[in-house]
Every structure is written in structure tokens, then in C-alpha cells.
Design a protein around this motif. Structure first.
Motif, short mmCIF file in Angstrom:
data_model
loop_
_atom_site.label_atom_id
_atom_site.label_comp_id
_atom_site.label_asym_id
_atom_site.label_seq_id
_atom_site.Cartn_x
_atom_site.Cartn_y
_atom_site.Cartn_z
N LEU A 1 18.60 -31.41 -14.53
CA LEU A 1 18.00 -30.22 -13.93
C LEU A 1 18.34 -30.15 -12.45
CD1 LEU A 1 14.38 -30.02 -15.38
CD2 LEU A 1 16.29 -28.50 -15.86
N LEU A 2 18.69 -28.96 -11.99
CA LEU A 2 18.91 -28.76 -10.56
C LEU A 2 17.69 -28.03 -10.00
CD1 LEU A 2 22.56 -27.45 -10.75
CD2 LEU A 2 21.79 -29.78 -10.24
N GLN A 3 17.60 -28.08 -8.67
CA GLN A 3 16.48 -27.41 -8.05
C GLN A 3 16.48 -25.91 -8.39
OE1 GLN A 3 16.19 -28.02 -3.80
NE2 GLN A 3 14.07 -28.67 -4.17
N SER A 4 17.69 -25.35 -8.44
CA SER A 4 17.76 -23.92 -8.74
C SER A 4 17.27 -23.64 -10.16
CB SER A 4 19.20 -23.43 -8.57
OG SER A 4 20.06 -24.18 -9.39
N ASP A 5 17.55 -24.56 -11.10
CA ASP A 5 17.04 -24.40 -12.46
C ASP A 5 15.52 -24.34 -12.45
OD1 ASP A 5 19.65 -24.77 -13.11
OD2 ASP A 5 19.41 -26.79 -13.91
N VAL A 6 14.95 -25.30 -11.70
CA VAL A 6 13.50 -25.39 -11.68
C VAL A 6 12.90 -24.13 -11.07
CG1 VAL A 6 11.53 -26.67 -10.79
CG2 VAL A 6 13.55 -27.89 -11.57
N ILE A 7 13.53 -23.63 -10.02
CA ILE A 7 13.01 -22.40 -9.40
C ILE A 7 13.06 -21.24 -10.40
CG2 ILE A 7 13.46 -20.66 -7.60
CD1 ILE A 7 14.37 -23.03 -5.84
N LEU A 8 14.17 -21.14 -11.11
CA LEU A 8 14.29 -20.08 -12.11
C LEU A 8 13.20 -20.20 -13.17
CD1 LEU A 8 15.97 -17.69 -13.23
CD2 LEU A 8 17.17 -19.38 -14.62
N MET A 9 13.04 -21.44 -13.68
CA MET A 9 12.02 -21.67 -14.70
C MET A 9 10.64 -21.30 -14.18
SD MET A 9 13.59 -25.25 -16.04
CE MET A 9 12.03 -26.04 -16.06
N ALA A 10 10.40 -21.69 -12.92
CA ALA A 10 9.07 -21.42 -12.35
C ALA A 10 8.84 -19.92 -12.21
CB ALA A 10 8.94 -22.11 -10.99
N VAL A 11 9.87 -19.19 -11.79
CA VAL A 11 9.71 -17.75 -11.61
C VAL A 11 9.44 -17.06 -12.95
CG1 VAL A 11 10.90 -15.62 -10.96
CG2 VAL A 11 11.05 -17.64 -9.50
N VAL A 12 10.30 -17.39 -13.93
CA VAL A 12 10.12 -16.76 -15.25
C VAL A 12 8.76 -17.14 -15.84
CG1 VAL A 12 11.02 -16.61 -17.59
CG2 VAL A 12 12.59 -16.71 -15.67
N GLY A 13 8.42 -18.42 -15.73
CA GLY A 13 7.14 -18.89 -16.26
C GLY A 13 5.98 -18.21 -15.57
N ALA A 14 6.09 -18.05 -14.25
CA ALA A 14 5.00 -17.41 -13.51
C ALA A 14 4.83 -15.96 -13.96
CB ALA A 14 5.27 -17.47 -12.00
N LEU A 15 5.95 -15.30 -14.20
CA LEU A 15 5.87 -13.92 -14.70
C LEU A 15 5.10 -13.87 -16.02
CD1 LEU A 15 9.38 -12.35 -13.99
CD2 LEU A 15 7.14 -11.59 -13.16
N ALA A 16 5.47 -14.77 -16.93
CA ALA A 16 4.82 -14.79 -18.23
C ALA A 16 3.33 -15.09 -18.09
CB ALA A 16 5.49 -15.82 -19.13
N LEU A 17 3.02 -16.07 -17.23
CA LEU A 17 1.61 -16.44 -17.07
C LEU A 17 0.81 -15.31 -16.42
CD1 LEU A 17 1.78 -20.20 -16.02
CD2 LEU A 17 1.22 -19.22 -18.24
N THR A 18 1.44 -14.61 -15.47
CA THR A 18 0.75 -13.49 -14.84
C THR A 18 0.43 -12.41 -15.87
OG1 THR A 18 2.09 -13.93 -12.90
CG2 THR A 18 0.85 -11.88 -12.91
N THR A 19 1.41 -12.10 -16.73
CA THR A 19 1.16 -11.12 -17.78
C THR A 19 -0.01 -11.57 -18.65
OG1 THR A 19 3.55 -10.95 -17.83
CG2 THR A 19 2.34 -9.71 -19.49
N LEU A 20 0.00 -12.86 -18.97
CA LEU A 20 -1.07 -13.40 -19.80
C LEU A 20 -2.42 -13.17 -19.13
CD1 LEU A 20 -1.36 -15.14 -22.42
CD2 LEU A 20 -1.62 -17.10 -20.91
N GLY A 21 -2.48 -13.43 -17.81
CA GLY A 21 -3.73 -13.26 -17.09
C GLY A 21 -4.17 -11.80 -17.02
N LEU A 22 -3.20 -10.91 -16.78
CA LEU A 22 -3.53 -9.49 -16.62
C LEU A 22 -4.10 -8.90 -17.91
CD1 LEU A 22 -0.58 -8.08 -14.48
CD2 LEU A 22 -2.96 -8.45 -13.80
#
Lengths: 249, 419, 369
Positions: free
Chosen positions: B162-183
Motif C-alpha cells: 500500500l502507498l500513502q496515496s492508496d490509503v488516502i484514496l481509500m479513506a476518501v471513498v470510505g468517508a463518502l460511503a460512511l457519510t451517506t450512511l450517517g445522512l
């Protein structure tokens, strides 16, 4: 009878699953303020009728009107009590939470239920005699208690017309009495209640209107007029002799 | 200095080799070692996202859909690589997303338009997509620049890559999904519990279901690189199944699942980094599985062990109540509630179940019974008070005359008892 | 064709056929995903048995695999029984756990052995002809071929011997139990068959593709026939065709044979799904089109019957009323009426529709059914 005063008007409703018809050309009128039972043998389409009214199954033809207008315009006037067995009671939630679901329609998107909703839920639970159970996990409820929670959820909708699918199915005697009392309170408040019912014996006691259904509508009207031996025979075939001999009809 | 820290350190043996890792070094590496930090962050993100989103998948009985989606993602990954000729994570992620969604649609179409059942539809989508993926993978590996692409690490995952950029991408996509879940939390909750009712309220159930399924696809796809297509489904199922045992509230369950997911992700990544050639996926999955099975066994209230203990306690209570009741009834027939009786009589009255003597001793310790010699036991005064409540069918007025036997109460209680 | 080529095709056909037999019952019993679980976990059995006997290709490996396969099934059932997790989650919990354990054991202790992850997942049919089964100094053919032939015969034998029991336990568990066949015994027997077959096939196509060989051919056959004997035969046939055609596709694309086999099975399934004479999408669409008119005509007759002799009849039996009340689009309503008139179910009389006797009978029959 004037159509405008009817709480529910069903005209020429036909429903088919795949290519098998479940309901053929149903006409039904329910004036406001009545307690109506829908009875008929297994597979007669009772549940389907309710689901078709609610738009949960698609009708092949015909239409449904609530107080003279299409269902989707009148959604807020309708409260629904589905069959108890239709959900997973091991779902991680408690009684109060389930009852509050009744207000999700009014609440709108992005809003969370707050104090007002909690109070309404508590109020609804009070009416079904479950006030003490609001924090109870739903898997720890008895069948009768589950049914009352579903009723409370519909009450929380504060609707004008209630559609209930087998609310007496598998409940204890106390709950049955409580539900009957609740139905009468609702009628007294001018609400219309339509109940899918299984037990022919209690129809005259609990309800004032009845619809006899077996794929077609056999008869519909005040219990005293349509709950006759002949209509029952038409609905059930020859299987209701015991009723007649018991003199209940 | 180091030696002293060692005393507070972890000493563990992995695969026959002893590793000594002190907490300070571990902490230091987690914060400052680029690889370990990236890996730990990445697997934590995976655990959090798949744990929280998996909660809904498990409650909606879609555990195996997660399995099908993760296997089916393989051809998507390979095709994305073939098209872009790069291992850029965004491309691969999109490829996997599309393939995962396609598989879901295939499953729905098979169920809708044939008499085949869900299990068969899942099996077909899972295995055929995977087969196509293998064909493409073999094909791709013959290309000159593909060898370094290391696409086969998508089978079992290689968190170390894993590269740092991978992790950032995963975090962004995951955060989007989690935000939708919360909303849309309350809507998601309602359609998961009672979709018909939700539809009767006018909620767009179909659209919400699509959204939840998309989130499941996202949860699966995010983890593919680190956990692999074969085992990623476990990261969706196990944290949620474990969390369910600890709570009866949906939001607590989602948080707990996210926590379990994160813990197993980070621990798994660290453990597998200690040994070259050990894929991350299996280690993480083994850890989360242990957490899940542990929860099923030991979680308070719901756990099996807890249930067993409760059951034993109930049985003991019932047995004690039965003995007290019997002593009381016997004594009542003798006109003296504290009349002593032989153990054998009590045993006979309890259908010869064992443990009567033990129960009597336990009751004696509680001051309810006492031994009166000759193998006979009697109620104490306190015992009589307790036992009276257990025998409501008897009140002193209806005491039978002396010549009546115990049968009057037991065997023939339906018949009139007065002569 | 060279001898290895022929042999590879033979192996492909035999492997596919052997998998299709137990697979048929998995599909019928709605337990297809059990093959997913078992085909993963048998690896643990192989690894554990390998640690005991120290060599690959030992018959004990198969025993180990079968035992772990059954263990998987009973673990899933045990978890199910606790009712703490749902059935799908139980499967989803058990097999990744056992499978991860196997992978870890392999990568730590058996890295140098020919059990590496690649073979496990992709299989390597291309090299299968070079491993010969030499028993008593005689070359009986490629090892995989011999093993799978034995398994195929064994499966066939078991199915023939216990045909009645399997059939009954599949279609009517209650009756099977009442007649004294233990459904549990049949269940576990079948699962044992699945496990052994999975291990055997595993060498050839790798474990995940085994799922395809078990599920896709029976699913394809099930779209074509309903009768169990045909279903079994057709599954075997579909499997064999997929196997052999997969080989040629793999050759043409220079790719993995197992993967290509599964791809071809997917194609066969797709074809059956679209074009099966009775159940294909195309046939269904055509039937539905016909039924739509039939259904509408029936609806019309019943509607008229319902209102016959009622005061509102004059109102209800007008064509424009149909458009309004039945919510039929005008052209559709006109067409339905035309068809009904042509079929002598109704007659037109000064803009009103009247049921004929035939129409009345038609409506009454429809309601009774």
C-alpha cells in the motif's frame, strides 16, 4: 352512498403475480368510521388486497382511492400494520425505536427523531398498554407484545384509516382483548379500520362491516346484511357448516 | 535503556521464531516508519469502513452477496489494468466497482427471470466472474509490463504494497460511503427492518436498497488490495457478526463492528509484516474470525457461555424450589411444616433426578433447611416462609385429615379432597 | 491431436462430469453456496493431512479433506442452531476462518511444497498429463484423470444406489423422515461426496472454479428440464461440453484452462437462460405477450360479469368506462374489446358491451381456477 365520504374506494382492482391472478376485478367501498373485517380462505388474496391498496404490489388494472384521491397523495392518512411474522424480531433495536419509525414519513429526510417524536411514541405505547416496555429489546417480546408494538407504530402515524394484516394472529387472550378495545377507541375517534381477519366466529362481535373475499369480492357491507350463511358458503365452499349449526350466523 | 523497556514489551512466538517487540519500538514504527504506518492506517480504514457498512449487509442477510461481489471484482481489476496500463488505484477501484455491480445485477436478473434460487445465482455469478478474471489474469501476465503490476496480489492481498496515496484514496471513498450512511441512517434502518412498511410510508425503498448495495460493493472493493478478493467478504461479515453479540442497538453495533474491523486490520497488518511472504488477507481474516467466534461464545447476555451459565442457574433455582415445595407439602400433610423427611422420599418426588442431596445442602447454607439426622431433612422457620410462597395451591384451611395421602395433592388433585 | 492434448480434454470432461453430479443436488436443495464453503475449506484438510503423511498425492489427503469438508458443514449448522447469526452469515464466518488458517499454514510451513496458492486457485490442467498414475508398474494414465474417473464412478454409484432416498430427501424432507430415511444422513453423505469431489477437482481447476463446475452445469440443465434423471444426465453433458470447449478456448487465447472452462460454462448458462424453449427469457417474453391479451380479455369478461344485473351496469359496460376504471390506455382497451368480440366472448350493442354465454362461462372458469 356518496363516493366522497368513503374512506376507501377500490374500483375494478385486478392483481396478478406473474401470470396467476390473485385478485379479480375487486370493487370495495368503505365509508369512514367503520370497523371492517376482510375474511376469506387461505390464498383468497386478503393480504394482497391490503398490499395493493398500499401500492406495495402493482395492480394489473383498477384503482384505489383514499378519501377520494389517489393513495400516493393521501399517504399521511394511512397507517399500516403488517403481519407480525414479516420482519426479523432479532433486529438490533428497541421498542421505542420501532414505534418511532411510524413518524419517519412525516419527519422527512435528514432529520432525526427528537423529543417530540419520543413523546408521541410513548403516547402510542401507552394506548396499547406497553408504556413500560419502551426500552425493551424487541427480541425479548412475546408474540402479543410484538403485535402491540406494531399497532403502536401505526398509531404513531396518527392516520385516518388503518390497514391491519392479521393483528390477532397468534396473540394471547389479553392482547386480543386489548386490540379489540383499541379498535373500538379508534372507531369512536372517527377513524376507519380495515382488518384482515381469520376467525369467523368473532366477526359479528368485533366488527360492524365485513368483506368476504375469495379472489373475487363475494360480498361487502354491514355485518348484519352480508355475513350470511349463503355468502359464507360462496366464499368458503362447503366448509362452514359448523358455523351455521352453531347458530352464530 | 532498551533492556529495561523490554520488560514492558511484548514477547511472542510466531511460526517457530521468537520475536521480541517492545511496545516503544512498535509505537515508534507505527508513527514514523513509512511502510508500517501506511499499512496500519490502510488496514484500519478498511476495517472501519467494512465493519460499519457490513452491519447492514449482515442484517439484510447479504453476507454471501459480499462474497460474490469480492470474487467478481477480479475481472474488473484486470480489465481496468489492461485499459489504463497502470496500477493506479483509482482505475482499479473503479474497475472493481463496476464488476462488483455487474455481478449484483446478474444475480438479481437470474433470480427475477428464472426459477433458480438465490444461492445458485450467487454461486454462478461468483464463480463465472472469477473464472473470467483468471483467464484475463493469465492473459495479462504474459504482457511484458504486467509482471511488475503484481495483479495477483489482489488474490490474497498485500498490505505492505500500500502507498500513502492508496490509503488516502481509500479513506476518501470510505468517508463518502460512511457519510451517506450517517445522512440516511434512519431510512436505511427502516428498510433493513421492515421494507414493506417503509414503502407504505412513501420511502423510495428501491433506491435506498440500491444505495445500500452500492455501499456494500464499496466496502468490499476498498479492501481488495490489502485483503484480497478471496477473503474480503469475511471483513464484511465477521466484524458485524461479532458486534451483534455485544449490543442490541444498531448504531452501537455499527461502531463496535468498525472498531473490531480496525483492530483486526491493524494487528493483522503488523503480524504479517513480521514475516516475508505472508499475505495480509489471511492473517487479518483469522484475527477477525477469532474475535467473531470469541464474541459468539463469551459476549455477555447473548454469548453461548453466558446462556449456558444462566441455564444452569435457572435449573438449580428450579430444583431448589422443587425441594422446598416438596418438603412443605410433606410437612403440611403431617400437620407440621417443619416435619423432617428422608432424602429418598424427596428424590422419588423429583422423578429420581440427581442432586437432591446437594440441593438440600445448598439450601441449608442459605438457612432454609437443616439436617435432622438419620438421613432426614426439615425446613427451618425461614424455609417455611419461603416455601409457603412456592405452594400457593395449599393453604392451611384446606389441610387434609390424617388418613389422606400425598396422592390427594399430587396424583388426584382434580378430585374433591374433602370427605 | 497429440496424446497430452487428448488427455487434457478427457480430464476436463471427467472433472466437470464428476462435479456436476453432486452439484445437481446442491442446486435442487438450495445449498449451492455450501460448495463455496467446502471447496475453500478442504484446503485445510489437505494441509493438515500433508503435515501428517509428508507427501502430496497420498490418499490420506483426500480423507483429511473430506473430514474438514464435513466439519465445515457441521460448524455452519452448529452456528445456525445458536441462532446468534443467520445462516448466510454462518457460512460467511466459517469458511474464511478455516481457509485463512490453511493459507497461513501453507505460507509458513509449506512454502516449498507444490501446494502454493497459485495451484490452489487456478489449478494447472496444462501439466496434468505429465503426472502419471503408475500402479503395479502399469501406467494407467494421468493421475488426475484416474483419480477423477474413480470419483466420477463413485458418485454415479452412490447416486444410483441411493437414488430414491436422495430424490425423496431433496423434494420432500418430511416424507423422507416419515419413511425412515434419515435426512441428516443423506445430507452428510451428500456433503461428503461434495468434499471428496472438490479435493479431486481442485488439482485440475483450483478451488474456486470447482464451485463453477458444481453449480453452473446443473443450473443450466435446470433451465432446460425438470425431471431428475434428465437433469443429472444433462448436467454431466453440459459440464463435459464446457470442459472440452474450454480447453480449445484456452488454447486459442493461450490462457488458463480452468478459467476458460468456467467461462465457457458461463456462456452455456447464458445461452440456456436466454433461449431455453420453455424457460428462456425469449420464450417467457413471448408467452407473456400472449398471456397479456388473454389476461386482459378475461379481465374484461369478469368485469362485465361482476356488474351484470346491477343498476350501474349500463355505465360499467361502456368501452370508455374501461379506459377510466380499469386504467387501460384507450388503444389497448379498443384492441382487447376487438379480440374479445372476435373470440365471441362479448357482443357490441349500441355502444354497450354484453357478455355472451361463452363469455360468461369463460369468466366463471377463470375465477374458479
Amino acid at each position: 352512498m356518496q363516493t366522497q365520504t368513503n374512506a376507501l374506494t377500490i374500483t375494478d382492482l385486478t392483481v396478478a403475480y406473474k401470470d396467476k391472478p390473485v385478485l379479480w376485478d375487486i370493487d370495495l367501498e368503505a365509508p369512514a368510521g367503520i370497523l371492517m373485517a376482510i375474511v376469506g380462505p387461505n390464498g383468497a388474496g386478503k393480504t394482497t388486497l391490503i398490499k395493493a391498496v398500499l401500492g406495495l404490489v402493482k395492480a394489473a388494472a383498477g384503482q384505489v382511492q383514499i378519501y377520494g384521491r389517489a393513495y400516493h397523495e393521501q399517504r399521511k392518512l394511512v397507517g399500516y400494520v403488517p403481519q407480525r411474522g414479516s420482519v426479523d424480531w432479532d433486529f438490533p433495536t428497541d421498542v421505542q425505536d420501532v414505534v418511532m419509525m411510524g413518524q419517519y414519513g412525516q419527519l422527512g429526510w435528514l432529520k432525526r427523531p427528537g423529543k417530540a417524536e419520543k413523546a408521541m411514541a410513548q403516547d402510542a405505547l401507552e394506548k396499547v398498554g406497553m408504556a413500560a416496555f419502551s426500552q425493551r429489546q424487541i427480541s425479548q417480546l412475546s408474540g402479543g407484545q410484538q403485535q402491540r408494538v406494531f399497532l403502536a407504530r401505526a398509531l404513531a402515524q396518527n392516520a385516518q384509516i388503518y390497514l391491519m394484516d392479521e393483528p390477532f394472529q397468534g396473540v394471547d387472550a389479553t392482547t386480543e382483548k386489548a386490540i379489540v378495545a383499541l379498535l373500538q377507541t379508534l372507531r369512536a375517534a372517527g377513524k376507519t379500520v380495515i382488518v384482515v381477519h381469520h376467525d369467523l366466529q368473532t366477526v359479528p362481535e368485533y366488527f360492524d362491516w365485513v368483506t368476504l373475499l375469495n379472489v373475487r369480492r363475494i360480498a361487502s357491507g354491514p355485518v348484519s346484511e352480508v355475513f350470511t350463511e349463503e355468502n359464507l358458503r360462496l366464499t368458503y365452499g362447503g366448509r362452514v357448516a359448523f358455523l351455521a349449526t352453531n347458530g352464530n350466523v | 535503556m532498551r533492556d529495561r523497556i523490554m520488560d514492558y514489551g511484548l514477547r511472542f512466538t510466531v511460526y517457530g521464531q521468537q520475536y521480541i517487540m517492545d511496545l516503544a519500538t512498535l509505537l515508534h514504527d507505527l508513527l514514523f516508519d513509512y511502510t508500517l504506518r501506511t499499512v496500519a492506517l490502510g488496514t484500519a480504514v478498511i476495517g472501519i469502513v467494512s465493519g460499519a457498512l457490513g452491519t447492514f449487509a449482515v442484517l439484510r442477510k447479504q453476507s454471501l452477496l459480499g462474497d460474490a461481489i469480492s470474487h467478481a471484482a477480479l475481472p474488473g481489476v484486470v480489465i481496468a489494468f489492461l485499459l489504463t496500463r497502470s496500477r493506479a488505484p483509482l482505475g482499479l477501484l473503479i474497475g472493481a466497482l463496476i464488476a462488483g455491480w455487474l455481478a449484483t445485477i446478474v444475480i438479481l436478473v437470474i433470480i427475477r427471470y428464472s426459477h433458480l434460487k438465490e444461492d445458485t445465482a450467487l454461486g454462478i455469478a461468483l464463480s463465472v466472474f472469477f473464472g473470467v478474471g483468471i483467464v484475463l489474469l493469465t492473459f495479462t501476465q504474459r504482457l511484458a509490463d504486467a509482471r511488475q503490476a503484481g495483479l495477483d496480489r489482489f488474490l490474497f492481498g498485500q498490505a505492505a504494497a500500500l502507498l500513502q496515496s492508496d490509503v488516502i484514496l481509500m479513506a476518501v471513498v470510505g468517508a463518502l460511503a460512511l457519510t451517506t450512511l450517517g445522512l440516511f441512517w434512519k431510512e436505511f434502518k427502516l428498510i433493513s427492518f421492515d421494507p414493506d412498511y417503509a414503502a407504505s410510508l412513501g420511502l423510495p425503498v428501491r433506491a435506498l436498497e440500491v444505495a445500500l448495495t452500492t455501499q456494500l460493493v464499496i466496502a468490499v472493493v476498498i479492501g481488495l488490495q490489502a485483503v484480497g478478493v478471496i477473503l474480503m467478504s469475511a471483513m464484511v461479515v465477521a466484524p458485524a457478526a461479532a458486534a451483534r453479540q455485544w449490543t442490541n442497538r444498531l448504531w452501537v453495533m455499527a461502531l463496535t463492528a468498525a472498531f473490531f474491523g480496525a483492530i483486526s486490520g491493524v494487528t493483522g497488518a503488523i503480524v504479517s509484516s513480521t514475516r516475508p511472504g505472508l499475505s495480509t488477507g489471511p492473517v487479518i481474516v483469522l484475527i477477525i474470525s477469532l474475535i467473531a467466534f470469541g464474541s459468539i461464545l463469551f459476549a455477555p447476555n447473548r454469548g453461548l457461555v453466558w446462556g449456558w451459565v444462566r441455564h444452569q442457574r435457572n435449573r438449580r433455582q428450579l430444583r431448589a424450589d422443587a425441594v422446598l415445595h416438596d418438603l412443605y407439602v410433606l410437612g403440611w400433610q403431617h400437620g407440621n411444616p417443619q416435619h423432617p423427611h428422608a432424602v429418598e422420599v424427596l428424590r422419588a418426588m423429583n422423578a429420581n433426578q440427581g442432586g437432591v442431596e446437594h440441593t438440600l445442602k445448598v439450601l441449608a447454607r442459605q438457612g432454609l433447611t437443616e439436617y435432622s439426622g438419620n438421613g432426614e431433612w426439615a425446613l427451618t422457620a425461614v424455609g417455611v416462609q419461603t416455601a409457603r410462597l412456592l405452594a400457593p395451591e395449599i393453604n392451611d384451611e384446606s389441610r387434609p385429615t390424617d388418613n389422606e395421602s400425598a396422592l390427594a395433592v399430587y396424583g388426584a388433585s382434580n378430585e374433591p379432597t374433602s370427605n | 491431436m497429440s496424446q497430452p492434448q487428448i488427455e487434457i480434454q478427457l480430464i476436463a470432461a471427467v472433472v466437470a462430469a464428476a462435479c456436476a453430479l453432486p452439484g445437481t443436488f446442491l442446486v435442487l436443495r438450495h445449498m449451492a453456496m455450501m460448495s463455496d464453503a467446502i471447496s475453500h475449506t478442504v484446503l485445510l484438510g489437505i494441509v493438515l493431512a500433508f503435515f501428517v503423511v509428508g507427501e502430496l498425492g497420498h490418499p490420506l489427503l483426500m480423507l483429511g479433506a473430506a473430514v474438514v469438508g464435513l466439519l465445515t458443514v457441521s460448524l455452519v449448522e452448529l452456528l445456525n442452531k445458536t441462532r446468534l447469526v443467520k445462516e448466510d452469515a454462518a457460512i460467511g464466518l466459517v469458511f474464511p476462518a478455516l481457509f485463512s488458517l490453511a493459507i497461513i499454514l501453507i505460507s509458513v510451513y509449506a512454502r516449498n511444497v507444490h501446494l502454493d496458492q497459485h495451484t490452489v486457485f487456478q489449478g494447472d490442467l496444462a501439466f496434468a498429463p505429465f503426472e502419471r498414475a503408475i500402479v503395479m508398474g502399469i501406467d494407467w494414465g494421468p493421475r488426475t484423470f484416474v483419480v477423477m474417473s474413480v470419483i466420477l464412478l463413485l458418485n454415479l454409484l452412490l447416486i444410483v444406489l441411493f437414488y430414491k432416498e436422495l430424490k425423496l430427501a431433496t423434494f420432500d424432507t418430511g416424507l423422507a423422515a416419515a419413511l425412515g430415511f434419515s435426512p441428516a444422513l443423506i445430507h452428510y453423505g451428500l456433503m461428503g461426496m461434495v468434499s471428496v469431489t472438490a479435493v479431486g477437482a481442485f488439482d485440475a481447476v483450483g478451488s474456486i472454479l470447482v464451485i463453477a463446475l458444481m453449480i453452473v452445469p446443473p443450473a443450466t440443465a435446470y433451465l432446460l428440464t425438470n425431471r431428475l434423471p434428465y437433469l443429472l444426465a444433462l448436467s454431466v453433458l453440459v459440464g463435459a461440453v464446457g470442459g472440452v470447449s474450454g480447453y480449445w478456448v484456452a488454447r486459442a487465447l493461450d490462457t488458463n484452462i480452468g478459467g476458460a472452462m468456467v467461462m465457457m460454462l458461463g456462456v452455456l448458462f447464458g445461452l440456456a437462460f436466454l433461449f431455453s424453449p420453455q424457460r428462456g427469457l425469449v420464450a417467457r417474453a413471448r408467452q407473456q405477450q400472449q398471456q397479456k391479451w388473454r389476461f386482459a380479455e378475461t379481465m374484461l369478461t369478469i368485469h362485465l360479469l361482476n356488474h351484470e344485473g346491477q343498476p350501474e351496469y349500463a355505465e360499467e359496460c361502456r368501452v370508455d368506462h374501461l379506459i377510466y376504471h380499469l386504467r387501460w390506455p384507450p388503444e389497448f382497451a379498443t384492441k382487447v374489446v376487438q379480440r374479445a368480440v372476435r373470440n365471441a366472448l362479448v357482443v357490441r350493442q349500441n355502444g354497450h358491451l354484453l357478455l355472451t354465454d361463452a363469455g360468461r362461462v369463460w369468466a366463471n372458469t377463470a375465477v374458479i381456477n
